[in-house]
Scaffold this motif. Structure first.
Motif, PDB file in Angstrom:
ATOM      1  N   TYR A 131       7.455  27.803  49.509  1.00 34.87           N
ATOM      2  CA  TYR A 131       8.600  27.977  50.411  1.00 34.87           C
ATOM      3  C   TYR A 131       8.766  26.854  51.428  1.00 34.87           C
ATOM      4  N   GLY A 132       7.806  25.947  51.532  1.00 36.42           N
ATOM      5  CA  GLY A 132       7.988  24.784  52.389  1.00 36.42           C
ATOM      6  C   GLY A 132       7.273  24.883  53.724  1.00 36.42           C
ATOM      7  N   LYS A 133       7.506  23.878  54.568  1.00 42.63           N
ATOM      8  CA  LYS A 133       6.854  23.786  55.868  1.00 42.63           C
ATOM      9  C   LYS A 133       7.222  24.964  56.760  1.00 42.63           C
ATOM     10  N   THR A 134       6.319  25.268  57.693  1.00 40.75           N
ATOM     11  CA  THR A 134       6.567  26.369  58.617  1.00 40.75           C
ATOM     12  C   THR A 134       7.175  25.899  59.934  1.00 40.75           C
ATOM     13  N   ASN A 135       6.948  24.651  60.309  1.00 38.44           N
ATOM     14  CA  ASN A 135       7.521  24.079  61.529  1.00 38.44           C
ATOM     15  C   ASN A 135       8.126  22.721  61.194  1.00 38.44           C
ATOM     16  N   PHE A 136       9.401  22.551  61.472  1.00 36.14           N
ATOM     17  CA  PHE A 136      10.009  21.234  61.254  1.00 36.14           C
ATOM     18  C   PHE A 136      11.349  21.136  61.982  1.00 36.14           C
ATOM     19  N   MET A 167      13.055  24.655  62.997  1.00 37.66           N
ATOM     20  CA  MET A 167      12.384  25.761  62.312  1.00 37.66           C
ATOM     21  C   MET A 167      11.046  26.012  62.988  1.00 37.66           C
ATOM     22  N   LEU A 168      10.801  27.239  63.437  1.00 40.33           N
ATOM     23  CA  LEU A 168       9.596  27.558  64.195  1.00 40.33           C
ATOM     24  C   LEU A 168       8.876  28.763  63.596  1.00 40.33           C
ATOM     25  N   ASN A 169       7.588  28.613  63.329  1.00 43.01           N
ATOM     26  CA  ASN A 169       6.755  29.723  62.883  1.00 43.01           C
ATOM     27  C   ASN A 169       6.276  30.497  64.109  1.00 43.01           C
ATOM     28  N   SER A 170       7.019  31.517  64.502  1.00 44.53           N
ATOM     29  CA  SER A 170       6.681  32.268  65.720  1.00 44.53           C
ATOM     30  C   SER A 170       5.525  33.228  65.512  1.00 44.53           C
ATOM     31  N   LEU A 171       5.033  33.380  64.272  1.00 45.47           N
ATOM     32  CA  LEU A 171       3.875  34.252  64.018  1.00 45.47           C
ATOM     33  C   LEU A 171       2.580  33.645  64.534  1.00 45.47           C
ATOM     34  N   SER A 172       2.595  32.337  64.792  1.00 47.98           N
ATOM     35  CA  SER A 172       1.366  31.658  65.218  1.00 47.98           C
ATOM     36  C   SER A 172       1.470  31.128  66.645  1.00 47.98           C
ATOM     37  N   GLN A 213      -3.045  26.542  67.397  1.00 42.33           N
ATOM     38  CA  GLN A 213      -3.109  25.189  67.954  1.00 42.33           C
ATOM     39  C   GLN A 213      -2.040  24.303  67.321  1.00 42.33           C
ATOM     40  N   TYR A 214      -1.906  24.404  66.008  1.00 41.46           N
ATOM     41  CA  TYR A 214      -0.937  23.597  65.276  1.00 41.46           C
ATOM     42  C   TYR A 214       0.492  23.875  65.748  1.00 41.46           C
ATOM     43  N   THR A 215       0.844  25.162  65.874  1.00 42.79           N
ATOM     44  CA  THR A 215       2.212  25.506  66.279  1.00 42.79           C
ATOM     45  C   THR A 215       2.487  25.061  67.706  1.00 42.79           C
ATOM     46  N   TRP A 216       1.481  25.175  68.586  1.00 42.80           N
ATOM     47  CA  TRP A 216       1.689  24.731  69.965  1.00 42.80           C
ATOM     48  C   TRP A 216       1.780  23.211  70.055  1.00 42.80           C
ATOM     49  N   LEU A 252      15.702  28.467  64.437  1.00 49.22           N
ATOM     50  CA  LEU A 252      15.491  29.477  63.398  1.00 49.22           C
ATOM     51  C   LEU A 252      14.052  29.957  63.477  1.00 49.22           C
ATOM     52  N   THR A 253      13.849  31.238  63.701  1.00 42.83           N
ATOM     53  CA  THR A 253      12.506  31.793  63.797  1.00 42.83           C
ATOM     54  C   THR A 253      12.559  33.287  63.508  1.00 42.83           C
ATOM     55  N   HIS A 254      11.398  33.885  63.260  1.00 41.30           N
ATOM     56  CA  HIS A 254      11.390  35.284  62.835  1.00 41.30           C
ATOM     57  C   HIS A 254      11.338  36.264  64.010  1.00 41.30           C
TER      58      HIS A 254
END
Length: 476
Positions: free
Chosen positions: A252-257, A273-278, A290-293, A311-313
């Motif tokens: 499905y691709g990258k989680t943050n971009f 695009m933001l992975n708000s789960l992390s 750490q990666y998401t921050w 865009l985030t969940h």
């Protein structure tokens, strides 16, 4: 007329009418099922055509099938984005009842019908799956592949060229090498790659496949660009593992971009695009947090001159009462963990919103410069619509149903496409106002109906065909 003939006529008429409804439902509510700005040339219409276009339902059908929008009248081109909220594809197990298996099968095509109908009507440039594509993150790779195949081939179908790489992985049906992904992750985390904005940045992307779906005459995409948001049922909350992340990234691709568009013009804009789960925790693998921050910090360090679509969940923080879901955090406990690993005790189990502090950091990082924009989220299946107004440095961004300051952002929580929520499709239009030199964003919900209606249409069609066949064969 015999009783059998009366029943046949009734069921046949019911089947015809219900099928017309099934395949033309967006035109019954054309105002909410269309882009906010449309471009048609009405100069050469006959009086009959002008009258027809004014008619509810029939006018929209005529416009859709017999008129074409003028070639690229939008300078700049409008942002046309179709949002699909939380489909949560279920699976079948040996213990699954046959009735549930049939329901899962029908649900794939129910979702597919909504997607195909809306895609053909709207011809969107972007399709965003708002997360929770699957119903559970606790699946083996094999079942993860099976459900992804159903998504690609039944529910949200793409041309063969848009899913070749994914289908090759799925057809091999080999477990994803998450250990390799973990080593690469640690290497990037340690060498500073995750602190470099270039790692997350793309420019003017309309097609992920080397221009295969770009019209050479207009330069625009002929198939929508798919954007897949990570949901808690896709990768988990605090219990996310490297296995979860490896297979998501692979299919499905990258989680943050970030994708930036038209930076050399007076109308730049971007997708974040933001992975708000992390973003919060505690997490089993704190490295993901750490990666998401680090991604958030790159946004903070590099202010953007244009407008942003976030865009985030998980929705941003808001007080109870503004949406169906109020603020709530839950953590794994020793009791009620149902055989889960002791390592999960104390980890983040679920959350309805981001915390107030984290929400402010995200809003400041993406919208702190005060430019226009919009937030699209999923998670709350009922959907919601709020404004975040920046009151002052002390209060920060405050959610309400009204705009309460000069600096504000609208957040749309996209209602689920599932049958229980009436098969909703979110329609977001970005239009550049040349007078104010600002991007303006509009959003509407286009609802189909319950899954039972989809079943009813097809059952009535089968019965009608059966009755007509019996009548023909036996001369009744």
């Amino acid at each position: 007329m015999t009783k059998f003939n009366k029943i046949t006529v009734f069921v046949t008429i019911l089947a015809i009418v219900s099928n017309i409804y099934l395949y033309t439902y967006p035109s019954l509510n054309s105002e909410k099922c269309s882009w906010s700005h449309e471009y048609y040339n009405y100069d050469n219409l006959t009086p009959y055509e002008e009258y027809l276009l004014k008619l509810p339902y029939f006018g929209d059908l005529y416009k859709q099938y017999f008129l074409k929008e003028v070639d690229s009248p939008k300078n700049p081109r409008d942002i046309r984005m179709m949002a699909i909220g939380d489909p949560q594809i279920n699976g079948n197990w040996p213990s699954t009842p046959y009735s549930k298996m049939a329901d899962n099968f029908a649900n794939d095509y129910f979702l597919g019908h909504i997607y195909d109908t809306m895609k053909n009507k709207l011809e969107p440039d972007y399709v965003v799956l708002m997360g929770d594509l699957l119903s559970s993150q606790w699946l083996g790779d094999s079942e993860f592949f099976n459900r992804t195949r159903r998504i690609l081939q039944r529910s949200f179908k793409r041309p063969e060229g848009q899913s070749l790489a994914e289908m090759e992985i799925i057809n091999k049906h080999e477990n994803i090498d998450w250990y390799k992904y973990m080593n690469e992750f640690y290497e990037r985390n340690n060498n500073g790659t995750f602190e470099d904005k270039d790692f997350y940045s793309f420019k003017d992307v309309y097609d992920w496949y080397g221009g295969k779906f770009i019209d050479p005459k207009t330069g625009y995409n002929t198939e929508p660009l798919f954007l897949n948001i990570t949901g808690n049922h896709d990768i988990g909350y605090g219990d996310t593992t490297f296995q979860h992340m490896a297979r998501w990234m692979k299919l499905y691709g990258k989680t943050n971009f970030i994708i930036e568009y038209d930076n050399d013009t007076d109308h730049p804009w971007r997708i974040v695009m933001l992975n708000s789960l992390s973003l919060e925790g505690p997490m089993l693998q704190d490295e993901f947090k750490q990666y998401t921050w680090k991604f958030i910090k790159t946004l903070e360090k590099t202010p953007y001159s244009g407008s942003s679509i976030l865009l985030t969940h998980i929705p941003m923080y808001k007080r109870a009462g503004l949406c169906h879901d109020g603020p709530n955090f839950e953590y794994y406990k020793e009791s009620g963990c149902h055989g889960c690993s002791p390592d999960r005790v104390g980890l983040l189990k679920s959350q309805n919103h981001l915390s107030e502090h984290v929400s402010r950091r995200v809003l400041d990082a993406v919208f702190g410069d005060g430019k226009s924009g919009i937030i699209l989220t999923g998670h709350d299946h009922y959907g919601c619509d709020n404004y975040y107004s920046f009151i002052n440095e002390e209060k920060g961004w405050v959610a309400s149903k009204s705009i309460d300051s000069d600096k504000w952002i609208r957040e749309i929580t996209v209602r689920s496409i599932m049958g229980d929520y009436h098969g909703n499709t979110g329609i977001m239009t970005g239009h550049f106002n040349k007078d104010s030199t600002k991007w303006e964003f509009e959003y509407t919900e286009c609802r189909f109906n319950l899954l039972h209606v989809w079943w009813g249409v097809h059952v009535s069609s089968v019965i009608a065909i059966l009755l007509i066949t019996i009548k023909f064969l036996f001369g009744l």
